[in-house]
Design a protein around this motif. Structure first.
Motif, PDB file in Angstrom:
ATOM      1  N   ALA A  76      47.510  33.721  39.165  1.00  0.00           N
ATOM      2  CA  ALA A  76      48.416  34.469  38.789  1.00  0.00           C
ATOM      3  C   ALA A  76      48.055  35.992  38.919  1.00  0.00           C
ATOM      4  CB  ALA A  76      48.963  34.320  37.275  1.00  0.00           C
ATOM      5  N   THR A  77      47.706  36.650  39.843  1.00  0.00           N
ATOM      6  CA  THR A  77      47.075  37.680  40.001  1.00  0.00           C
ATOM      7  C   THR A  77      48.188  38.865  40.396  1.00  0.00           C
ATOM      8  OG1 THR A  77      46.569  37.550  42.486  1.00  0.00           O
ATOM      9  CG2 THR A  77      44.886  36.680  40.736  1.00  0.00           C
ATOM     10  N   GLU A  78      49.434  38.570  40.181  1.00  0.00           N
ATOM     11  CA  GLU A  78      50.205  39.741  40.638  1.00  0.00           C
ATOM     12  C   GLU A  78      50.288  40.829  39.702  1.00  0.00           C
ATOM     13  OE1 GLU A  78      55.217  40.261  41.483  1.00  0.00           O
ATOM     14  OE2 GLU A  78      54.307  38.349  41.091  1.00  0.00           O
ATOM     15  N   GLY A  79      50.325  42.033  40.052  1.00  0.00           N
ATOM     16  CA  GLY A  79      50.250  43.439  39.416  1.00  0.00           C
ATOM     17  C   GLY A  79      48.764  43.483  38.755  1.00  0.00           C
ATOM     18  N   TRP A  80      47.893  42.991  39.329  1.00  0.00           N
ATOM     19  CA  TRP A  80      46.448  43.198  38.991  1.00  0.00           C
ATOM     20  C   TRP A  80      45.602  43.617  40.301  1.00  0.00           C
ATOM     21  CZ3 TRP A  80      43.629  41.527  34.313  1.00  0.00           C
ATOM     22  CH2 TRP A  80      44.238  41.247  33.425  1.00  0.00           C
ATOM     23  N   ARG A  81      44.461  44.482  40.088  1.00  0.00           N
ATOM     24  CA  ARG A  81      43.946  44.878  41.205  1.00  0.00           C
ATOM     25  C   ARG A  81      42.937  43.777  41.696  1.00  0.00           C
ATOM     26  NH1 ARG A  81      41.184  49.137  39.507  1.00  0.00           N
ATOM     27  NH2 ARG A  81      39.185  48.771  39.855  1.00  0.00           N
ATOM     28  N   VAL A  82      43.105  43.241  42.716  1.00  0.00           N
ATOM     29  CA  VAL A  82      41.977  42.244  42.944  1.00  0.00           C
ATOM     30  C   VAL A  82      40.864  42.709  43.868  1.00  0.00           C
ATOM     31  CG1 VAL A  82      41.756  39.761  44.350  1.00  0.00           C
ATOM     32  CG2 VAL A  82      43.875  40.526  43.030  1.00  0.00           C
TER      33      VAL A  82
ATOM     34  N   VAL B 177      35.447  30.897  42.060  1.00  0.00           N
ATOM     35  CA  VAL B 177      35.647  31.682  40.549  1.00  0.00           C
ATOM     36  C   VAL B 177      36.469  32.822  40.437  1.00  0.00           C
ATOM     37  CG1 VAL B 177      33.929  32.728  39.057  1.00  0.00           C
ATOM     38  CG2 VAL B 177      33.145  30.617  40.281  1.00  0.00           C
ATOM     39  N   VAL B 178      37.064  33.121  39.636  1.00  0.00           N
ATOM     40  CA  VAL B 178      38.010  34.118  39.311  1.00  0.00           C
ATOM     41  C   VAL B 178      38.016  34.724  38.031  1.00  0.00           C
ATOM     42  CG1 VAL B 178      40.598  35.095  39.382  1.00  0.00           C
ATOM     43  CG2 VAL B 178      39.756  33.371  40.936  1.00  0.00           C
ATOM     44  N   THR B 179      37.456  35.815  38.048  1.00  0.00           N
ATOM     45  CA  THR B 179      37.294  36.620  36.574  1.00  0.00           C
ATOM     46  C   THR B 179      38.434  37.679  36.150  1.00  0.00           C
ATOM     47  OG1 THR B 179      35.073  36.469  36.722  1.00  0.00           O
ATOM     48  CG2 THR B 179      35.656  38.110  35.222  1.00  0.00           C
ATOM     49  N   PHE B 180      39.062  37.706  35.134  1.00  0.00           N
ATOM     50  CA  PHE B 180      40.251  38.451  34.752  1.00  0.00           C
ATOM     51  C   PHE B 180      39.489  39.395  33.800  1.00  0.00           C
ATOM     52  CE2 PHE B 180      42.542  35.236  36.523  1.00  0.00           C
ATOM     53  CZ  PHE B 180      43.947  35.937  37.043  1.00  0.00           C
ATOM     54  N   LEU B 181      39.497  40.846  33.848  1.00  0.00           N
ATOM     55  CA  LEU B 181      39.017  41.937  33.202  1.00  0.00           C
ATOM     56  C   LEU B 181      40.099  42.596  32.666  1.00  0.00           C
ATOM     57  CD1 LEU B 181      36.023  42.861  35.358  1.00  0.00           C
ATOM     58  CD2 LEU B 181      36.079  41.359  33.406  1.00  0.00           C
ATOM     59  N   PRO B 182      40.734  42.209  31.458  1.00  0.00           N
ATOM     60  CA  PRO B 182      41.985  42.943  30.915  1.00  0.00           C
ATOM     61  C   PRO B 182      41.906  44.560  30.810  1.00  0.00           C
ATOM     62  CG  PRO B 182      41.472  41.110  29.779  1.00  0.00           C
ATOM     63  CD  PRO B 182      40.571  41.400  30.623  1.00  0.00           C
ATOM     64  N   GLU B 183      40.635  45.054  30.246  1.00  0.00           N
ATOM     65  CA  GLU B 183      40.732  46.351  30.016  1.00  0.00           C
ATOM     66  C   GLU B 183      40.690  47.262  31.165  1.00  0.00           C
ATOM     67  OE1 GLU B 183      37.755  46.376  25.842  1.00  0.00           O
ATOM     68  OE2 GLU B 183      36.793  46.780  27.965  1.00  0.00           O
ATOM     69  N   SER B 184      40.185  46.883  32.529  1.00  0.00           N
ATOM     70  CA  SER B 184      40.501  47.627  33.687  1.00  0.00           C
ATOM     71  C   SER B 184      41.477  47.160  34.607  1.00  0.00           C
ATOM     72  CB  SER B 184      39.039  47.596  34.480  1.00  0.00           C
ATOM     73  OG  SER B 184      38.642  46.401  34.908  1.00  0.00           O
ATOM     74  N   HIS B 185      42.364  45.949  34.144  1.00  0.00           N
ATOM     75  CA  HIS B 185      43.543  45.379  34.852  1.00  0.00           C
ATOM     76  C   HIS B 185      42.821  45.004  36.484  1.00  0.00           C
ATOM     77  CE1 HIS B 185      47.369  44.157  34.177  1.00  0.00           C
ATOM     78  NE2 HIS B 185      47.778  44.522  35.352  1.00  0.00           N
ATOM     79  N   VAL B 186      41.595  44.353  36.411  1.00  0.00           N
ATOM     80  CA  VAL B 186      40.874  44.082  37.779  1.00  0.00           C
ATOM     81  C   VAL B 186      40.631  42.474  37.714  1.00  0.00           C
ATOM     82  CG1 VAL B 186      38.567  44.237  38.936  1.00  0.00           C
ATOM     83  CG2 VAL B 186      39.987  46.051  38.092  1.00  0.00           C
ATOM     84  N   VAL B 187      40.830  41.937  38.595  1.00  0.00           N
ATOM     85  CA  VAL B 187      40.442  40.543  38.865  1.00  0.00           C
ATOM     86  C   VAL B 187      39.512  40.469  40.035  1.00  0.00           C
ATOM     87  CG1 VAL B 187      41.540  38.023  39.831  1.00  0.00           C
ATOM     88  CG2 VAL B 187      42.853  39.783  38.008  1.00  0.00           C
ATOM     89  N   ARG B 188      38.400  39.732  39.682  1.00  0.00           N
ATOM     90  CA  ARG B 188      37.516  39.485  40.608  1.00  0.00           C
ATOM     91  C   ARG B 188      37.400  38.195  41.138  1.00  0.00           C
ATOM     92  NH1 ARG B 188      32.719  43.050  37.470  1.00  0.00           N
ATOM     93  NH2 ARG B 188      33.871  45.154  38.076  1.00  0.00           N
ATOM     94  N   THR B 189      37.373  37.945  42.149  1.00  0.00           N
ATOM     95  CA  THR B 189      37.354  36.511  42.993  1.00  0.00           C
ATOM     96  C   THR B 189      36.147  36.385  43.895  1.00  0.00           C
ATOM     97  OG1 THR B 189      38.335  37.113  44.763  1.00  0.00           O
ATOM     98  CG2 THR B 189      39.733  36.598  42.930  1.00  0.00           C
ATOM     99  N   GLU B 190      35.464  35.266  43.727  1.00  0.00           N
ATOM    100  CA  GLU B 190      34.224  35.060  44.723  1.00  0.00           C
ATOM    101  C   GLU B 190      34.158  33.400  44.794  1.00  0.00           C
ATOM    102  OE1 GLU B 190      30.345  36.077  42.685  1.00  0.00           O
ATOM    103  OE2 GLU B 190      31.668  36.394  40.906  1.00  0.00           O
ATOM    104  N   ARG B 191      33.182  33.115  45.653  1.00  0.00           N
ATOM    105  CA  ARG B 191      32.667  31.855  45.992  1.00  0.00           C
ATOM    106  C   ARG B 191      31.376  31.575  45.304  1.00  0.00           C
ATOM    107  NH1 ARG B 191      36.075  28.329  48.079  1.00  0.00           N
ATOM    108  NH2 ARG B 191      34.497  26.723  48.546  1.00  0.00           N
ATOM    109  N   ARG B 192      31.087  30.735  44.418  1.00  0.00           N
ATOM    110  CA  ARG B 192      29.764  30.602  43.906  1.00  0.00           C
ATOM    111  C   ARG B 192      29.246  29.333  44.240  1.00  0.00           C
ATOM    112  NH1 ARG B 192      30.004  33.624  37.905  1.00  0.00           N
ATOM    113  NH2 ARG B 192      30.608  35.497  38.747  1.00  0.00           N
ATOM    114  N   GLU B 193      28.640  29.265  45.370  1.00  0.00           N
ATOM    115  CA  GLU B 193      28.003  28.052  45.987  1.00  0.00           C
ATOM    116  C   GLU B 193      26.725  27.749  44.947  1.00  0.00           C
ATOM    117  OE1 GLU B 193      25.516  26.372  49.732  1.00  0.00           O
ATOM    118  OE2 GLU B 193      26.629  28.247  49.738  1.00  0.00           O
TER     119      GLU B 193
END
Length: 345
Positions: free
Chosen positions: A227-233, A112-128
């Protein structure tokens, strides 16, 4: 903690149509053969397991695009545009929030990958947890028929599609009931209501627009989520564990609920990674999570019970620990979990 619970809820409810509306990965089962043309009796003969298996198979086997609207009895409403596609064993989804803060959630199987444009953050995780209920449904001792009954109420139209209306009623007061609209040809869930013991609607989720069997390319969604280039992961680390290993046990578990998984989430930057433990239980439909963390008087307030639509949250101090119990169940069920938890060491 509050942000984590909110994110989990938004994602889970956003996937309501994908597997009985709870994002669940039901075990496969063949529905009974169709009756003769014009027969209206066959759907009534399905039991709760057959209805659920049919809905799950439809959620995995069909590609679709639609607008999904969620409304609660407290007046809160949210909506999202959803793309769902499948190719072999690969399931992909894209959920774009249309209300509240901008948010894009992508899923490829458990990733699962979540893009948060307001903070320019991308959160990645595995959700079993997207598949935690498979064993409960496939096992011979699945509790679902013991605690729910299924009854077809009739037919209706949702987003332009004919649907069977099915009532899932609880056999006790430890869980909510459900009213489900299942598209007649495929079984896809197009609308779902969560009901309290008096039949009042606590929460409703439904497609306002829906297009079935539209091309949704798995490779295209995969490219978008990478496509996470330029985002804080930010990568969410979760460690699989057991409640016993963490020193916890329940004196008794509410009837029908079984432990399905347990995780520990390290605290970033902490000198000792004593993070939050999440212990998940399910009766096959409803899920309850117990979050246990060290008590912090600066962050944790008084013990309380909160309600938002069908979801209740209970907080309680257990010795030097802070317990948060969350689930789409009645308050009495959360209290049974909360007061049954005890420290072993």
């Amino acid at each position: 903690m509050a942000e984590a619970l909110s994110s989990k809820r938004v994602f889970t409810r956003g996937l309501l149509a994908f597997g009985l509306g709870l994002g669940l990965k039901w075990g496969h089962a063949q529905p009974p053969p169709a009756g003769p043309p014009g027969s209206a009796s066959q759907p009534n003969e399905r039991g709760v397991s057959e209805w659920l298996a049919r809905m799950h198979d439809a959620s995995r086997g069909r590609s679709y695009v639609g607008i999904f609207v969620i409304s609660a009895n407290n007046g809160v409403m949210s909506s999202a545009r959803i793309w769902h596609g499948s190719e072999g064993d690969v399931q992909v989804e894209r959920v774009e929030a249309l209300t509240g803060a901008p948010r894009s959630v992508f899923r490829r199987n458990e990733q699962v990958v979540t893009f948060l444009p307001e903070s320019h953050v991308v959160r990645t995780e595995r959700r079993e947890s997207l598949g935690i209920f498979t064993s409960l449904v496939k096992s011979s001792d699945s509790p679902i028929p013991d605690f729910y009954t299924a009854r077809r109420l009739g037919s209706d139209r949702v987003a332009g599609f004919e649907a069977d209306v099915v009532q899932l009623a609880p056999r006790d007061n430890l869980r909510w009931g459900y009213r489900i609209w299942s598209e007649k040809k495929s079984g896809l869930v197009v609308k779902l209501q969560t009901l309290d013991g008096e039949g009042n609607v606590l929460e409703q989720s439904a497609f306002s627009e829906l297009a079935l069997d539209v091309p949704v390319r798995t490779d295209s969604i995969t490219r978008m989520m990478t496509a996470t280039e330029g985002w804080r992961v930010e990568r969410a680390e979760v460690l699989k564990t057991t409640a016993d290993a963490e020193g916890w046990q329940l004196r008794s578990v509410p009837a029908g609920f079984k432990p399905v998984s347990c995780y520990k989430r390290p605290v970033l930057g902490a000198p000792v990674p004593e993070g939050t433990m999440q212990w998940i239980f399910s009766d096959g439909l409803a899920a309850v999570s117990l979050f246990v963390e060290a008590n912090d008087s600066r962050r944790h307030g008084q013990e309380a019970l909160f309600a938002s639509g069908a979801t209740h949250t209970l907080t309680r101090r257990v010795q030097e620990w802070w317990l948060t119990v969350v689930g789409e169940v009645p308050p009495r069920t959360l209290r049974a979990f909360a007061h049954g938890l005890e420290r072993r060491k």
